[in-house]
Design a protein around this motif. Structure first.
Motif, PDB file in Angstrom:
ATOM      1  N   HIS A 158     -43.321  57.686  44.334  1.00  0.00           N
ATOM      2  CA  HIS A 158     -43.079  56.626  43.373  1.00  0.00           C
ATOM      3  C   HIS A 158     -43.730  55.352  43.897  1.00  0.00           C
ATOM      4  O   HIS A 158     -43.753  55.109  45.107  1.00  0.00           O
ATOM      5  N   THR A 159     -44.280  54.551  42.995  1.00  0.00           N
ATOM      6  CA  THR A 159     -44.902  53.284  43.377  1.00  0.00           C
ATOM      7  C   THR A 159     -44.159  52.134  42.710  1.00  0.00           C
ATOM      8  O   THR A 159     -43.752  52.233  41.546  1.00  0.00           O
ATOM      9  N   LEU A 160     -43.984  51.051  43.469  1.00  0.00           N
ATOM     10  CA  LEU A 160     -43.269  49.879  42.985  1.00  0.00           C
ATOM     11  C   LEU A 160     -44.065  48.633  43.356  1.00  0.00           C
ATOM     12  O   LEU A 160     -44.738  48.606  44.395  1.00  0.00           O
ATOM     13  N   ASN A 161     -43.977  47.619  42.526  1.00  0.00           N
ATOM     14  CA  ASN A 161     -44.698  46.381  42.815  1.00  0.00           C
ATOM     15  C   ASN A 161     -43.901  45.176  42.353  1.00  0.00           C
ATOM     16  O   ASN A 161     -43.082  45.270  41.435  1.00  0.00           O
ATOM     17  N   SER A 162     -44.144  44.054  43.009  1.00  0.00           N
ATOM     18  CA  SER A 162     -43.506  42.796  42.614  1.00  0.00           C
ATOM     19  C   SER A 162     -44.327  41.620  43.117  1.00  0.00           C
ATOM     20  O   SER A 162     -44.815  41.639  44.252  1.00  0.00           O
ATOM     21  N   THR A 163     -44.464  40.617  42.287  1.00  0.00           N
ATOM     22  CA  THR A 163     -45.029  39.363  42.737  1.00  0.00           C
ATOM     23  C   THR A 163     -44.150  38.783  43.848  1.00  0.00           C
ATOM     24  O   THR A 163     -42.924  38.877  43.784  1.00  0.00           O
ATOM     25  N   ALA A 164     -44.784  38.204  44.855  1.00  0.00           N
ATOM     26  CA  ALA A 164     -44.067  37.348  45.796  1.00  0.00           C
ATOM     27  C   ALA A 164     -44.296  35.895  45.370  1.00  0.00           C
ATOM     28  O   ALA A 164     -43.355  35.161  45.094  1.00  0.00           O
ATOM     29  N   ILE A 165     -45.560  35.514  45.275  1.00  0.00           N
ATOM     30  CA  ILE A 165     -45.952  34.192  44.758  1.00  0.00           C
ATOM     31  C   ILE A 165     -47.276  34.322  43.993  1.00  0.00           C
ATOM     32  O   ILE A 165     -48.222  34.914  44.508  1.00  0.00           O
ATOM     33  N   ALA A 166     -47.312  33.819  42.789  1.00  0.00           N
ATOM     34  CA  ALA A 166     -48.567  33.551  42.084  1.00  0.00           C
ATOM     35  C   ALA A 166     -48.754  32.036  42.194  1.00  0.00           C
ATOM     36  O   ALA A 166     -47.989  31.261  41.614  1.00  0.00           O
ATOM     37  N   THR A 167     -49.739  31.598  42.969  1.00  0.00           N
ATOM     38  CA  THR A 167     -49.762  30.216  43.446  1.00  0.00           C
ATOM     39  C   THR A 167     -49.813  29.175  42.335  1.00  0.00           C
ATOM     40  O   THR A 167     -49.065  28.200  42.364  1.00  0.00           O
ATOM     41  N   THR A 168     -50.691  29.355  41.375  1.00  0.00           N
ATOM     42  CA  THR A 168     -50.830  28.312  40.353  1.00  0.00           C
ATOM     43  C   THR A 168     -49.555  28.172  39.525  1.00  0.00           C
ATOM     44  O   THR A 168     -49.166  27.058  39.166  1.00  0.00           O
ATOM     45  N   ARG A 169     -48.910  29.278  39.246  1.00  0.00           N
ATOM     46  CA  ARG A 169     -47.652  29.193  38.478  1.00  0.00           C
ATOM     47  C   ARG A 169     -46.559  28.514  39.302  1.00  0.00           C
ATOM     48  O   ARG A 169     -45.781  27.707  38.778  1.00  0.00           O
ATOM     49  N   ALA A 170     -46.492  28.855  40.575  1.00  0.00           N
ATOM     50  CA  ALA A 170     -45.492  28.209  41.431  1.00  0.00           C
ATOM     51  C   ALA A 170     -45.752  26.708  41.527  1.00  0.00           C
ATOM     52  O   ALA A 170     -44.809  25.898  41.537  1.00  0.00           O
ATOM     53  N   ILE A 171     -47.022  26.321  41.571  1.00  0.00           N
ATOM     54  CA  ILE A 171     -47.354  24.891  41.616  1.00  0.00           C
ATOM     55  C   ILE A 171     -46.870  24.188  40.356  1.00  0.00           C
ATOM     56  O   ILE A 171     -46.299  23.093  40.416  1.00  0.00           O
ATOM     57  N   THR A 172     -47.084  24.812  39.182  1.00  0.00           N
ATOM     58  CA  THR A 172     -46.622  24.180  37.940  1.00  0.00           C
ATOM     59  C   THR A 172     -45.109  23.989  37.953  1.00  0.00           C
ATOM     60  O   THR A 172     -44.594  22.973  37.478  1.00  0.00           O
ATOM     61  N   ALA A 173     -44.390  24.965  38.513  1.00  0.00           N
ATOM     62  CA  ALA A 173     -42.929  24.862  38.580  1.00  0.00           C
ATOM     63  C   ALA A 173     -42.501  23.728  39.500  1.00  0.00           C
ATOM     64  O   ALA A 173     -41.541  22.997  39.211  1.00  0.00           O
TER      65      ALA A 173
END
Length: 454
Positions: free
Chosen positions: A401-416
């Motif tokens: 089984h394969t699983l994935n998750s964002t840790a940080i997407a930089t530009t989106r985190a910057i906007t937040a």
């Protein structure tokens, strides 16, 4: 096709039909798959019977007299011609059946809320103290949907991240980027560029401290590989292809990390294998023509830290919770208030059996925006990529089984950060957890990003 789909059309096709119905897909395709599989098994039995008959005839030939031997040889040749024709038919039926099943999305997990679109997504928890402009309080309460949430009422409305970045802080330029590269590209300068680097170091630090192996993957993949990782037909307008080459730019490190064990077997004692990848992400965003045109929230190129796990089937749901927990830890450290949402069946991508989104509250927009996507793809990717596990202790094999998750997407985190940490004078407070990384560099900002005067 995942192996579980092939099993289901034989043992419980109704479950597959129900899963397709939840996704809003015509379930009649299952009847066709069942009929093709029935026909395949029938022809297979016939081929096996013919092979057995040919073996018997062949075994008799050495014992016969020359005249009888000649007849048996001709009989054996005729059987081979029939077998060859039936084997070709068997292969054609198998390819049609498998291609049909490969076109289907993953099975929807029973805990996924049913609904045709994102309005049916279910918030399951919130964290943090939300900053809410006084005129947006009711809208905020509607969006948390009865979950208990602490919030602070603001008498001023924060400036949107796009204007905060370019007009107030003057630390980015999308106008010039659009001139030289096209829309949805950007320049970041000085303090915000340092902020991006700090976000990357912070996310990598958090995840590697939990035993994940840091990996910088290829930024391009061959066509047959990318088709195994995603539903390319659905996403052909979302990813970039290199002209006149069989190469595609990755939309996330997930794709390249998944390919790390392409066509390989993994010893079960090594599982789970946990990775954290650092790469740029390239996305056409073709279906987002009128969404987030200003700023850097939705762009064609950004940096991303991605979590990825290869696991045994029996462990994947526990590990799915681990991944979202890691992501939440990162955003709690940044002190960005968020909600976690269980994504509805009609809003799930084809690869995922279940997906959580972590969405941060954006006070200038008065809405939650996605920062993290966390999916369990079960064996959907692994079957296509032929990644199996071998459990010698229990004498079994299967698809990982394969699983994935964002840790940080930089530009989106910057906007937040620009919206949530913005003071009334436009100053943006840098999250405390990032400051130790910025202190490593003399020219980096230390605790705030100040508005620039014209």
């Amino acid at each position: 096709m995942s192996w579980s789909l092939l099993e289901l059309i034989r043992s419980n096709p109704q479950r597959l039909m129900d899963s397709l119905r939840k996704r809003g897909i015509d379930a009649s395709v299952v009847d066709k798959a069942v009929e093709l599989d029935r026909k395949w098994r029938s022809v297979l039995q016939e081929v096996e019977k013919l092979r057995h008959e040919h073996n018997l005839v062949s075994s008799q030939i050495p014992k016969l007299q020359p005249e009888d031997r000649k007849k048996k040889i001709e009989e054996a040749r005729n059987l081979l011609r029939i077998i060859d024709a039936r084997e070709r038919e068997l292969k054609e039926i198998e390819e049609e059946r498998d291609n049909l099943l490969k076109s289907l999305p993953n099975l929807v997990h029973e805990s996924v809320p049913e609904g045709p679109d994102d309005s049916y997504n279910v918030p399951i928890r919130v964290w943090g103290k939300f900053r809410v402009y006084e005129k947006d309080v009711q809208s905020f309460l509607d969006q948390v949907r009865g979950l208990e949430a602490q919030y602070e009422v603001l008498s001023f409305k924060p400036i949107g991240h796009a204007d905060a970045l370019e007009q107030v802080l003057r630390q980015g330029n999308t106008t010039k980027a659009a001139e030289v590269a096209g829309s949805r590209f950007y320049y970041l300068f000085q303090d915000v560029a340092w902020l991006e680097l700090a976000l990357i170091m912070y996310a990598v630090d958090v995840v590697t401290s939990k035993g994940y192996t840091l990996i910088i993957p290829p930024y391009m993949l061959r066509g047959e590989v990318i088709k195994s990782v995603i539903d390319l037909e659905t996403f052909k307008d979302a990813i970039y292809k290199i002209e006149e080459e069989d190469l595609y730019l990755i939309a996330t490190a997930e794709h390249a990390i998944a390919a790390l064990y392409y066509k390989e077997e993994i010893d079960a004692t090594r599982l789970p294998l946990r990775y954290v990848g650092l790469s740029p992400a390239f996305r056409k965003e073709a279906g987002a023509a009128n969404k987030d045109l200003k700023g850097i929230f939705r762009v064609h190129q950004f940096n991303k830290v991605e979590q990825f796990i290869f696991s045994l089937p029996e462990d994947s749901w526990k590990l799915h919770e681990e991944l979202i927990s890691n992501a939440e830890e990162i955003f709690r450290g940044l002190e960005l208030p968020y909600r976690v949402v269980n994504i509805a069946s009609g809003d799930l991508g084809a690869c995922a059996a279940k997906k959580y989104d972590l969405e941060v509250w954006m006070p200038a927009q008065a809405k939650f925006r996605e920062m993290v996507s966390c999916s369990n793809c079960t064996d959907w990717q692994a079957f296509r990529m032929r990644i199996r596990y071998v459990d010698r202790k229990n004498n079994r094999k299967g698809y990982v089984h394969t699983l994935n998750s964002t840790a940080i997407a930089t530009t989106r985190a910057i906007t937040a950060i620009l919206e949530n940490n913005q003071m009334e004078d436009g100053t943006v407070v840098i999250p405390k957890v990032l400051r130790k990384y910025l202190e490593l560099f003399p020219s980096a900002p230390k605790d705030v990003i100040l508005p620039k005067k014209v």
